[in-house]
Design a protein around this motif. Sequence first.
Motif, PDB file in Angstrom:
ATOM      1  N   GLU A 294       0.866  -1.182   0.000  1.00 31.75           N
ATOM      2  CA  GLU A 294       0.000   0.000   0.000  1.00 31.75           C
ATOM      3  C   GLU A 294       0.898   1.226   0.000  1.00 31.75           C
ATOM      4  N   ILE A 295       0.574   2.197  -0.842  1.00 37.73           N
ATOM      5  CA  ILE A 295       1.373   3.426  -0.922  1.00 37.73           C
ATOM      6  C   ILE A 295       0.532   4.610  -0.488  1.00 37.73           C
ATOM      7  N   PHE A 296       1.081   5.372   0.449  1.00 41.92           N
ATOM      8  CA  PHE A 296       0.477   6.622   0.896  1.00 41.92           C
ATOM      9  C   PHE A 296       1.469   7.733   0.571  1.00 41.92           C
ATOM     10  N   VAL A 297       1.013   8.717  -0.190  1.00 43.04           N
ATOM     11  CA  VAL A 297       1.884   9.830  -0.548  1.00 43.04           C
ATOM     12  C   VAL A 297       1.736  10.907   0.507  1.00 43.04           C
ATOM     13  N   LEU A 298       2.880  11.342   1.049  1.00 49.41           N
ATOM     14  CA  LEU A 298       2.921  12.413   2.044  1.00 49.41           C
ATOM     15  C   LEU A 298       3.598  13.606   1.399  1.00 49.41           C
ATOM     16  N   SER A 299       2.924  14.743   1.388  1.00 52.09           N
ATOM     17  CA  SER A 299       3.523  15.898   0.746  1.00 52.09           C
ATOM     18  C   SER A 299       2.978  17.185   1.334  1.00 52.09           C
ATOM     19  N   SER A 300       3.779  18.220   1.234  1.00 48.76           N
ATOM     20  CA  SER A 300       3.328  19.551   1.644  1.00 48.76           C
ATOM     21  C   SER A 300       2.938  20.379   0.424  1.00 48.76           C
ATOM     22  N   THR A 301       2.848  19.740  -0.743  1.00 50.94           N
ATOM     23  CA  THR A 301       2.511  20.468  -1.965  1.00 50.94           C
ATOM     24  C   THR A 301       1.100  21.063  -1.897  1.00 50.94           C
ATOM     25  N   LEU A 302       0.966  22.217  -2.486  1.00 52.88           N
ATOM     26  CA  LEU A 302      -0.340  22.847  -2.639  1.00 52.88           C
ATOM     27  C   LEU A 302      -0.740  22.865  -4.108  1.00 52.88           C
ATOM     28  N   ASP A 303       0.095  22.293  -4.957  1.00 49.32           N
ATOM     29  CA  ASP A 303      -0.134  22.265  -6.398  1.00 49.32           C
ATOM     30  C   ASP A 303      -1.274  21.291  -6.707  1.00 49.32           C
ATOM     31  N   SER A 304      -2.393  21.824  -7.161  1.00 50.90           N
ATOM     32  CA  SER A 304      -3.575  20.993  -7.406  1.00 50.90           C
ATOM     33  C   SER A 304      -3.328  19.962  -8.508  1.00 50.90           C
ATOM     34  N   ASP A 305      -2.478  20.275  -9.485  1.00 49.25           N
ATOM     35  CA  ASP A 305      -2.160  19.303 -10.540  1.00 49.25           C
ATOM     36  C   ASP A 305      -1.384  18.116  -9.969  1.00 49.25           C
ATOM     37  N   GLU A 306      -0.434  18.392  -9.082  1.00 53.67           N
ATOM     38  CA  GLU A 306       0.327  17.303  -8.448  1.00 53.67           C
ATOM     39  C   GLU A 306      -0.592  16.444  -7.584  1.00 53.67           C
ATOM     40  N   ILE A 307      -1.455  17.085  -6.813  1.00 57.84           N
ATOM     41  CA  ILE A 307      -2.374  16.344  -5.945  1.00 57.84           C
ATOM     42  C   ILE A 307      -3.292  15.460  -6.785  1.00 57.84           C
ATOM     43  N   LYS A 308      -3.813  15.998  -7.870  1.00 64.13           N
ATOM     44  CA  LYS A 308      -4.688  15.216  -8.755  1.00 64.13           C
ATOM     45  C   LYS A 308      -3.919  14.041  -9.354  1.00 64.13           C
ATOM     46  N   LYS A 309      -2.697  14.295  -9.788  1.00 63.24           N
ATOM     47  CA  LYS A 309      -1.872  13.232 -10.374  1.00 63.24           C
ATOM     48  C   LYS A 309      -1.640  12.100  -9.368  1.00 63.24           C
ATOM     49  N   VAL A 310      -1.398  12.464  -8.116  1.00 58.16           N
ATOM     50  CA  VAL A 310      -1.218  11.458  -7.063  1.00 58.16           C
ATOM     51  C   VAL A 310      -2.510  10.684  -6.857  1.00 58.16           C
ATOM     52  N   LYS A 311      -3.612  11.389  -6.699  1.00 59.66           N
ATOM     53  CA  LYS A 311      -4.892  10.734  -6.408  1.00 59.66           C
ATOM     54  C   LYS A 311      -5.379   9.870  -7.565  1.00 59.66           C
ATOM     55  N   ASP A 312      -4.983  10.203  -8.774  1.00 59.31           N
ATOM     56  CA  ASP A 312      -5.384   9.420  -9.943  1.00 59.31           C
ATOM     57  C   ASP A 312      -4.517   8.183 -10.164  1.00 59.31           C
ATOM     58  N   ASN A 313      -3.406   8.079  -9.453  1.00 57.00           N
ATOM     59  CA  ASN A 313      -2.513   6.935  -9.628  1.00 57.00           C
ATOM     60  C   ASN A 313      -3.129   5.700  -8.963  1.00 57.00           C
ATOM     61  N   LYS A 314      -3.284   4.639  -9.720  1.00 57.32           N
ATOM     62  CA  LYS A 314      -3.972   3.450  -9.200  1.00 57.32           C
ATOM     63  C   LYS A 314      -3.206   2.736  -8.085  1.00 57.32           C
ATOM     64  N   TYR A 315      -1.932   3.027  -7.930  1.00 57.23           N
ATOM     65  CA  TYR A 315      -1.147   2.372  -6.887  1.00 57.23           C
ATOM     66  C   TYR A 315      -1.144   3.145  -5.567  1.00 57.23           C
ATOM     67  N   VAL A 316      -1.674   4.345  -5.566  1.00 54.58           N
ATOM     68  CA  VAL A 316      -1.677   5.181  -4.365  1.00 54.58           C
ATOM     69  C   VAL A 316      -2.993   4.992  -3.607  1.00 54.58           C
TER      70      VAL A 316
END
Length: 127
Positions: A87-109
């Motif tokens: 299981e992968i959980f991404v931890l980030s302080s990013t506020l970039d909505s494109d990066e957040i969307k890219k993470v959330k759309d990744n099927k492995y996250v």
Amino acid sequence: MPFRSQFIIIEDNLIDQFVTKKLLKKGLDINPLFIANNGKEGLDWLIKHPNHQSLVILLDIQMPIMDGFEFLDEFAKLAEDVKDKIEIFVLSSTLDSDEIKKVKDNKYVSDFWNKPFRLELLQRTFV
């Protein structure tokens, strides 16, 4: 009682490593805990330790050598029987909505958590 999964933190920031390690030990009694300083080290660790029963990866996005997105691209190439136990959980302080969307759309996250995350989130997710 200790949590049964193994954990690996893939994070380049020493302070974030320290805080995350303390939260895991306090909240879930995790021991041992593995730390990789970038995605390449994390990927190398996975390749050297393919026989884990259950593994949780806490993955940062912005890192030198191999960032979190590059790690996820390489992770996708691993054997299915290896990926199925992770299981992968991404931890980030990013506020970039494109990066957040890219993470959330990744099927492995499994989820995206803002840093710093709270002990309650950790316990609610894994207990």
